[in-house]
Design a protein around this motif. Structure first.
Motif, PDB file in Angstrom:
ATOM      1  N   CYS A   1     -11.612 -35.802   3.579  1.00  0.00           N
ATOM      2  CA  CYS A   1     -11.009 -37.366   3.862  1.00  0.00           C
ATOM      3  C   CYS A   1     -10.340 -37.619   2.662  1.00  0.00           C
ATOM      4  O   CYS A   1     -10.101 -37.001   1.654  1.00  0.00           O
ATOM      5  CB  CYS A   1     -12.397 -37.936   3.808  1.00  0.00           C
ATOM      6  SG  CYS A   1     -13.645 -38.036   2.274  1.00  0.00           S
TER       7      CYS A   1
ATOM      8  N   ILE B   1     -11.789 -44.867   9.684  1.00  0.00           N
ATOM      9  CA  ILE B   1     -12.313 -45.113   8.190  1.00  0.00           C
ATOM     10  C   ILE B   1     -13.626 -45.353   8.390  1.00  0.00           C
ATOM     11  O   ILE B   1     -14.253 -46.163   9.366  1.00  0.00           O
ATOM     12  CB  ILE B   1     -11.651 -46.601   8.023  1.00  0.00           C
ATOM     13  CG1 ILE B   1     -10.067 -46.455   7.807  1.00  0.00           C
ATOM     14  CG2 ILE B   1     -12.271 -47.051   6.650  1.00  0.00           C
ATOM     15  CD1 ILE B   1      -9.331 -47.763   7.320  1.00  0.00           C
ATOM     16  N   SER B   2     -14.649 -44.790   7.623  1.00  0.00           N
ATOM     17  CA  SER B   2     -15.925 -44.640   7.644  1.00  0.00           C
ATOM     18  C   SER B   2     -16.365 -45.058   6.079  1.00  0.00           C
ATOM     19  O   SER B   2     -15.744 -44.443   5.133  1.00  0.00           O
ATOM     20  CB  SER B   2     -16.469 -43.270   7.935  1.00  0.00           C
ATOM     21  OG  SER B   2     -15.955 -42.789   9.397  1.00  0.00           O
ATOM     22  N   THR B   3     -17.497 -45.554   6.016  1.00  0.00           N
ATOM     23  CA  THR B   3     -17.962 -46.018   4.642  1.00  0.00           C
ATOM     24  C   THR B   3     -19.045 -44.849   4.444  1.00  0.00           C
ATOM     25  O   THR B   3     -19.994 -44.636   5.286  1.00  0.00           O
ATOM     26  CB  THR B   3     -18.776 -47.298   4.667  1.00  0.00           C
ATOM     27  OG1 THR B   3     -17.812 -48.269   5.104  1.00  0.00           O
ATOM     28  CG2 THR B   3     -19.574 -47.643   3.406  1.00  0.00           C
TER      29      THR B   3
ATOM     30  N   THR C   1     -10.789 -42.410   4.622  1.00  0.00           N
ATOM     31  CA  THR C   1     -10.054 -42.271   5.899  1.00  0.00           C
ATOM     32  C   THR C   1     -10.505 -40.789   6.449  1.00  0.00           C
ATOM     33  O   THR C   1      -9.999 -39.860   5.500  1.00  0.00           O
ATOM     34  CB  THR C   1      -8.451 -42.444   5.378  1.00  0.00           C
ATOM     35  OG1 THR C   1      -8.371 -43.605   5.265  1.00  0.00           O
ATOM     36  CG2 THR C   1      -7.814 -42.156   7.068  1.00  0.00           C
TER      37      THR C   1
ATOM     38  N   ARG D   1     -14.934 -46.139   1.056  1.00  0.00           N
ATOM     39  CA  ARG D   1     -14.246 -46.390   2.479  1.00  0.00           C
ATOM     40  C   ARG D   1     -13.453 -45.147   2.515  1.00  0.00           C
ATOM     41  O   ARG D   1     -12.033 -45.561   2.096  1.00  0.00           O
ATOM     42  CB  ARG D   1     -13.750 -47.697   2.623  1.00  0.00           C
ATOM     43  CG  ARG D   1     -14.812 -48.945   2.756  1.00  0.00           C
ATOM     44  CD  ARG D   1     -14.291 -49.964   2.700  1.00  0.00           C
ATOM     45  NE  ARG D   1     -13.179 -50.401   3.642  1.00  0.00           N
ATOM     46  CZ  ARG D   1     -13.373 -50.526   5.035  1.00  0.00           C
ATOM     47  NH1 ARG D   1     -14.561 -50.651   5.615  1.00  0.00           N
ATOM     48  NH2 ARG D   1     -12.258 -50.777   5.741  1.00  0.00           N
TER      49      ARG D   1
ATOM     50  N   ASP E   1     -10.809 -48.412  -2.208  1.00  0.00           N
ATOM     51  CA  ASP E   1     -11.825 -47.839  -1.320  1.00  0.00           C
ATOM     52  C   ASP E   1     -13.337 -47.546  -1.945  1.00  0.00           C
ATOM     53  O   ASP E   1     -14.170 -47.424  -1.168  1.00  0.00           O
ATOM     54  CB  ASP E   1     -11.738 -46.551  -0.945  1.00  0.00           C
ATOM     55  CG  ASP E   1     -10.291 -46.785   0.290  1.00  0.00           C
ATOM     56  OD1 ASP E   1     -10.170 -47.720   0.750  1.00  0.00           O
ATOM     57  OD2 ASP E   1      -9.262 -45.527   0.283  1.00  0.00           O
TER      58      ASP E   1
END
Length: 348
Positions: A34, A78-80, A54, A52, A40
């Motif tokens: 990622c 986009i994931s936390t 990508t 956060r 982020d």
């Protein structure tokens, strides 16, 4: 493993960046990747550190163009992520790129890198070591024998005197900077435009003046070290000669320098050995040295580039070696239950 690459911006990433090669090598070895940028990170009230990130959805890219297209296109997601679910945070940003327009972003990698390391994430290069190297003043901590004679000042009078003491000329550049920006060769203190050069180069703060090395006319050698030692496979070193464009004193690839094969001599290996103790002590996992003759001009510890050039010259992609080394660090961390300090683990 899940490897997070910390970069200045995803939009600014290119196919010829070493970070791109590293990401592809990680994917090829079955790892998740990622990308993370300065804005982020999230530190919540319960002391949870999240990011956060990508990430990629769909098939794994195998080419630089495909990877960057996926990161910048519809495949990107986009994931936390809880930082404890990341095994490696690879700090690959250039702080000098953010110094003017985003000064808040300059220290994000080292500051949040410390927090990540405290939560069990392997962070390379070690964030405490990188905090010491935010500008070229870090280089003065290496043995004097491997460094050009150097003056650091904002006084034009001091710089004029230094120029007068070096008849072969002087290289003048900002203390904070990279990519060959605002680098000048000064032949004498009587140059008519010295005041203008001083104003341009000193706009970002202190200046470095170094005696000009005549061997630099043929360029410098970018020489990679990993875990404090020369990066080498089957007798081939991760190194190449950066040759400046005609009429330019800078050999940086960003300013039209070209890559050619380099001969790695016992002298160069001896120079690297002199730098090894400090690089290991500071947790500098991957470093690119710029060498001219018997001197090191710079030690690039934030985002040393050149793996694609080495691969084009020698047919060896050293990105795989780097990922294998990270795998070994992860195994050591698991074996010792996370008790090995990050700065030590970074160069094991």
């Amino acid at each position: 493993m899940r490897i997070a690459f910390f970069v200045n911006s995803i939009e600014g990433e290119t196919t010829y960046y070493t970070t791109t090669s590293l990401a592809l090598a990680a994917l090829a070895r079955g790892h998740e990747i990622c990308y993370v940028t300065p804005g982020d990170f999230v530190l919540r009230p319960d002391d949870g550190l999240l990011v956060r990130a990508t990430t990629l959805s769909g098939s794994k890219p195998k080419k630089p163009e495909t990877l960057l297209s996926a990161l910048k296109g519809e495949q990107a997601k986009i994931s936390t992520i809880d930082m404890r679910d990341v095994q490696v945070l690879f700090l690959r940003n250039d702080p000098s790129e953010d110094a003017d327009k985003r000064p808040w972003a300059v220290y994000v990698g080292t500051n949040f890198g410390r927090l990540a390391a405290a939560r069990g994430v392997i962070v390379v290069n070690d964030p405490d070591g990188l905090a010491l190297a935010q500008n070229k003043l870090y280089f003065q901590g290496f043995p004097e024998i491997v460094r050009p004679t150097t003056l650091i000042s904002r006084s034009i009078e001091e710089i004029r005197t230094f120029i007068d003491d070096h008849p072969d000329g002087v290289m003048l550049k900002p203390l904070q900077g990279s990519g060959g920006k605002n680098v000048f060769k000064i032949r004498s203190s009587g140059e008519a435009n010295l005041n203008q050069i001083f104003e341009v180069a000193s706009g970002a703060g202190y200046l470095i003046a170094q005696d000009y090395l005549p061997e630099a006319v043929g360029g410098d050698i970018r020489f990679f070290l990993m875990n404090g030692r020369p990066l080498e496979r089957n007798g081939i070193h991760a190194a190449f000669r950066r040759v400046p464009a005609k009429g330019d004193v800078r050999s940086n690839m960003h300013v039209s320098g070209t890559a050619e094969p380099a001969t790695i001599t016992p002298q160069i290996l001896a120079i690297a050995e002199k730098l090894r103790p400090k690089l290991i002590a500071d947790g500098m996992f991957l470093v690119g040295l710029d060498i001219v003759g018997n001197k090191v001009l710079e030690a690039n510890v934030f985002t040393p580039g050149g793996f694609p050039e080495v691969a084009a010259i020698h047919g060896v992609d050293f990105s795989e070696d780097v990922i294998i080394s990270l795998e070994n660090k992860w195994r050591i961390q698991q074996l010792y239950g996370g008790t090995v300090p990050n700065r030590t683990l970074a160069t094991l």
